[in-house]
Scaffold this motif. Sequence first.
Motif, PDB file in Angstrom:
ATOM      1  N   SER A  65       0.826  -1.211   0.000  1.00 10.80           N
ATOM      2  CA  SER A  65       0.000   0.000   0.000  1.00 10.80           C
ATOM      3  C   SER A  65       0.860   1.262   0.000  1.00 10.80           C
ATOM      4  CB  SER A  65      -0.939   0.008   1.202  1.00 10.80           C
ATOM      5  OG  SER A  65      -0.183   0.035   2.398  1.00 10.80           O
ATOM      6  N   PHE A  67       3.053   1.914  -1.998  1.00  8.10           N
ATOM      7  CA  PHE A  67       3.301   2.290  -3.385  1.00  8.10           C
ATOM      8  C   PHE A  67       2.498   3.526  -3.765  1.00  8.10           C
ATOM      9  CE2 PHE A  67       2.558   1.938  -7.994  1.00  8.10           C
ATOM     10  CZ  PHE A  67       3.885   2.009  -8.416  1.00  8.10           C
ATOM     11  N   SER A  68       1.289   3.648  -3.249  1.00  7.10           N
ATOM     12  CA  SER A  68       0.459   4.804  -3.597  1.00  7.10           C
ATOM     13  C   SER A  68       0.937   6.081  -2.907  1.00  7.10           C
ATOM     14  CB  SER A  68      -1.004   4.536  -3.253  1.00  7.10           C
ATOM     15  OG  SER A  68      -1.130   4.307  -1.864  1.00  7.10           O
ATOM     16  N   TYR A  69       1.676   5.951  -1.795  1.00  8.23           N
ATOM     17  CA  TYR A  69       2.156   7.127  -1.057  1.00  8.23           C
ATOM     18  C   TYR A  69       3.585   7.518  -1.444  1.00  8.23           C
ATOM     19  CZ  TYR A  69      -1.868   6.122   1.827  1.00  8.23           C
ATOM     20  OH  TYR A  69      -3.134   5.884   2.265  1.00  8.23           O
ATOM     21  N   PRO A  71       5.799   6.049  -4.291  1.00  9.97           N
ATOM     22  CA  PRO A  71       6.127   5.083  -5.347  1.00  9.97           C
ATOM     23  C   PRO A  71       7.621   5.013  -5.662  1.00  9.97           C
ATOM     24  CG  PRO A  71       4.944   6.958  -6.256  1.00  9.97           C
ATOM     25  CD  PRO A  71       4.918   7.099  -4.772  1.00  9.97           C
TER      26      PRO A  71
END
Length: 139
Positions: A65, A67-69, A71
């Motif tokens: 998760s 990755f969205s914050y 990347p």
Amino acid sequence: MSSMWFVTLVLLILLGILGIAALLRERNANLAGPLNQLQSVEGWIGLVGLIWGLIGFLHLLSAMSAFSYAPFHFLIGLLTQFVVIALSLILSVPALKALIGENGFTKGLADFSARLAPFKAILGVVCLVLALWLLVRAF
């Protein structure tokens, strides 16, 4: 800084040096002695790196998760784990064969390792660059 960070840094440096050992030896014959000492345990360093790389990869998967914050940092972490696993596999195959013997599994690993072997120096350089990145990011 966590102990995981420090172990990763030391492992990247050791793997990087082992990856470019042939190049270092070519450029400076005085390094042959220390490089030979390090290379005498490269199988064990590779085995530790392989285990550490797999643990790091699983750790990254559990933090998917992120990755969205972040990347960029996630992708650098993923690259780090893949490089550690690839170079560690090249170095650890002889130690794995000594530990678990010749069988289909070690033969498959040896075949895959042989395909990665031409990239050993490149993987070594990437390990050293990633170690430098860890140091810069920490300070």
